[in-house]
Design a protein around this motif. Structure first.
Motif, PDB file in Angstrom:
ATOM      1  N   GLU A   1      -5.257  -6.678  -9.090  1.00  0.00           N
ATOM      2  CA  GLU A   1      -6.350  -6.506  -8.126  1.00  0.00           C
ATOM      3  C   GLU A   1      -6.102  -5.364  -7.151  1.00  0.00           C
ATOM      4  N   VAL A   2      -4.840  -5.103  -6.846  1.00  0.00           N
ATOM      5  CA  VAL A   2      -4.526  -4.086  -5.838  1.00  0.00           C
ATOM      6  C   VAL A   2      -4.021  -2.785  -6.459  1.00  0.00           C
ATOM      7  N   LYS A   3      -4.244  -2.607  -7.750  1.00  0.00           N
ATOM      8  CA  LYS A   3      -3.945  -1.318  -8.366  1.00  0.00           C
ATOM      9  C   LYS A   3      -5.027  -0.333  -7.952  1.00  0.00           C
ATOM     10  N   ILE A   4      -4.630   0.900  -7.709  1.00  0.00           N
ATOM     11  CA  ILE A   4      -5.573   1.876  -7.169  1.00  0.00           C
ATOM     12  C   ILE A   4      -6.730   2.154  -8.123  1.00  0.00           C
ATOM     13  N   ALA A   5      -6.460   2.192  -9.439  1.00  0.00           N
ATOM     14  CA  ALA A   5      -7.525   2.470 -10.406  1.00  0.00           C
ATOM     15  C   ALA A   5      -8.561   1.349 -10.389  1.00  0.00           C
ATOM     16  N   ASN A   6      -8.086   0.095 -10.357  1.00  0.00           N
ATOM     17  CA  ASN A   6      -8.999  -1.050 -10.297  1.00  0.00           C
ATOM     18  C   ASN A   6      -9.784  -1.071  -8.990  1.00  0.00           C
ATOM     19  N   MET A   7      -9.123  -0.669  -7.907  1.00  0.00           N
ATOM     20  CA  MET A   7      -9.800  -0.645  -6.615  1.00  0.00           C
ATOM     21  C   MET A   7     -10.911   0.399  -6.603  1.00  0.00           C
ATOM     22  N   PHE A   8     -10.653   1.564  -7.190  1.00  0.00           N
ATOM     23  CA  PHE A   8     -11.682   2.604  -7.288  1.00  0.00           C
ATOM     24  C   PHE A   8     -12.889   2.097  -8.079  1.00  0.00           C
ATOM     25  N   ARG A   9     -12.615   1.421  -9.189  1.00  0.00           N
ATOM     26  CA  ARG A   9     -13.707   0.894 -10.021  1.00  0.00           C
ATOM     27  C   ARG A   9     -14.522  -0.145  -9.259  1.00  0.00           C
TER      28      ARG A   9
ATOM     29  N   PRO B   1     -11.802   9.437  -0.373  1.00  0.00           N
ATOM     30  CA  PRO B   1     -11.823   8.338  -1.352  1.00  0.00           C
ATOM     31  C   PRO B   1     -10.480   7.620  -1.480  1.00  0.00           C
ATOM     32  N   LEU B   2      -9.379   8.371  -1.406  1.00  0.00           N
ATOM     33  CA  LEU B   2      -8.054   7.756  -1.449  1.00  0.00           C
ATOM     34  C   LEU B   2      -7.811   6.893  -0.224  1.00  0.00           C
TER      35      LEU B   2
ATOM     36  N   GLY C   1       0.789  -1.223   0.000  1.00  0.00           N
ATOM     37  CA  GLY C   1       0.000   0.000   0.000  1.00  0.00           C
ATOM     38  C   GLY C   1       0.819   1.268   0.000  1.00  0.00           C
ATOM     39  N   TYR C   2       2.151   1.151  -0.256  1.00  0.00           N
ATOM     40  CA  TYR C   2       2.992   2.353  -0.173  1.00  0.00           C
ATOM     41  C   TYR C   2       2.563   3.423  -1.171  1.00  0.00           C
ATOM     42  N   GLY C   3       2.411   3.017  -2.431  1.00  0.00           N
ATOM     43  CA  GLY C   3       2.036   3.990  -3.464  1.00  0.00           C
ATOM     44  C   GLY C   3       0.701   4.645  -3.174  1.00  0.00           C
ATOM     45  N   THR C   4      -0.274   3.841  -2.746  1.00  0.00           N
ATOM     46  CA  THR C   4      -1.600   4.387  -2.448  1.00  0.00           C
ATOM     47  C   THR C   4      -1.558   5.281  -1.220  1.00  0.00           C
ATOM     48  N   THR C   5      -0.768   4.883  -0.219  1.00  0.00           N
ATOM     49  CA  THR C   5      -0.651   5.709   0.985  1.00  0.00           C
ATOM     50  C   THR C   5      -0.020   7.042   0.655  1.00  0.00           C
ATOM     51  N   VAL C   6       1.018   7.027  -0.170  1.00  0.00           N
ATOM     52  CA  VAL C   6       1.653   8.278  -0.589  1.00  0.00           C
ATOM     53  C   VAL C   6       0.661   9.122  -1.387  1.00  0.00           C
ATOM     54  N   LEU C   7      -0.107   8.467  -2.282  1.00  0.00           N
ATOM     55  CA  LEU C   7      -1.114   9.190  -3.066  1.00  0.00           C
ATOM     56  C   LEU C   7      -2.196   9.798  -2.175  1.00  0.00           C
ATOM     57  N   ARG C   8      -2.459   9.147  -1.035  1.00  0.00           N
ATOM     58  CA  ARG C   8      -3.439   9.706  -0.089  1.00  0.00           C
ATOM     59  C   ARG C   8      -2.811  10.774   0.788  1.00  0.00           C
ATOM     60  N   ASP C   9      -1.636  10.456   1.358  1.00  0.00           N
ATOM     61  CA  ASP C   9      -1.049  11.332   2.365  1.00  0.00           C
ATOM     62  C   ASP C   9      -0.411  12.586   1.793  1.00  0.00           C
TER      63      ASP C   9
END
Length: 281
Positions: free
Chosen positions: A222-230, A203-204, A147-155
């Motif tokens: 499955e754990v790509k952020i774009a796929n998770m949003f969808r 949302p992030l 979740g590093y990339g997603t956490t950085v994208l959120r934080d």
């Protein structure tokens, strides 16, 4: 001799910024996370793909507190050491009208460094909060940093807006009152900035939680952020993207009063022991 005195002062100045930021950040982060951990647990369970009740509901609200108590102090220290140091040494060389850019850059750099510790702690914490029952030894480095990339994208967007807004609100209040902010007044400014930032980034946060709670056998797609949003949108629409909104925004806002208040108070106390001159806002 003059050169030696200058070098000695710079070393003393740098060391004191380091110590003050490290102690203030560690203390504020640890106390705040300890007090508001149950709210964070409820938020995680509301965002869990397994459902709120199956993830534990209102029971065992301090499940997962141990890794947080271990990881919060160093991650908070890294953030504030980086933030305060960059602000202190870069800001005097930048025109006043561009100080907000210094705050954004310092906050972003600090957060990316802090996430190196925060992400594996978050993965372990959230999986325990959701009662997934994983053994830490079975997760592996890849899962711990999934979740590093997603956490950085959120934080990064969070601190990108939070810290400059905090500095701006403090500055405007200082100009209005014609004096420095008290720790409590600085905390209120921080709470307002956090309310705005946490609303924007919810949302992030939902996507990040889903990725961290995904099966250890989940493939990369499955754990790509774009796929998770969808997937979230397909299951629950816009409402799903704002799961846990109330405990997150309310909890973060109230928590910010404690966090920034303690940070400012401890920083003020530390500066009597490790004095250094601060650059202008």
């Amino acid at each position: 001799m003059l050169q030696e005195n200058i070098e000695s002062f710079n070393e003393y100045h740098t060391r004191n910024i380091f110590l003050t930021s490290m102690i203030s950040g560690a203390f504020a982060g640890t106390i705040c996370d300890l007090v508001f951990f149950p709210v964070d647990t409820l938020k995680t369970r509301l965002q869990s793909p397994h459902g709120f009740m199956k993830s534990g509901g209102f029971t065992r609200l301090y499940q997962g507190i141990v890794p947080v108590m271990i990881g919060t102090a160093p991650s908070s220290s890294i953030f504030f050491i980086t933030y305060e140091s960059m602000k202190e040494f870069i800001q005097p060389n930048v025109p006043y009208k561009y100080h907000w850019m210094v705050h954004m850059g310092a906050a972003t750099t600090g957060e990316m460094g802090a996430c190196l510790i925060r992400v594996p702690v978050e993965v372990i914490k959230q999986r325990k909060q959701a009662l997934l029952g994983d053994k830490i030894s079975s997760l592996g480095l890849k899962t711990l940093y999934r979740g590093y990339g997603t956490t950085v994208l959120r934080d990064v967007p969070f601190v990108f807006t939070q810290m400059p807004l905090w500095e701006y609100f403090k500055l405007r209040y200082k100009q209005y009152m014609k004096r420095e902010c008290t720790p409590f007044e600085g905390a209120i400014c921080g709470a307002v900035s956090v309310a705005i930032s946490s609303t924007i980034t919810t949302p992030l946060d939902v996507a990040k939680t889903r990725i961290m709670l995904a099966s250890t056998n989940a493939d990369k797609a499955e754990v790509k952020i774009a796929n998770m949003f969808r997937q979230i949108y397909r299951e629950n629409g816009v409402r799903g993207l704002f799961a846990g909104f109330v405990p997150r925004v309310c909890g973060y806002t109230v928590g910010a009063i404690l966090f920034f208040g303690m940070y400012e108070q401890v920083k003020q106390s530390c500066q009597t022991v490790f004095p250094y001159t601060t650059s202008s806002q």
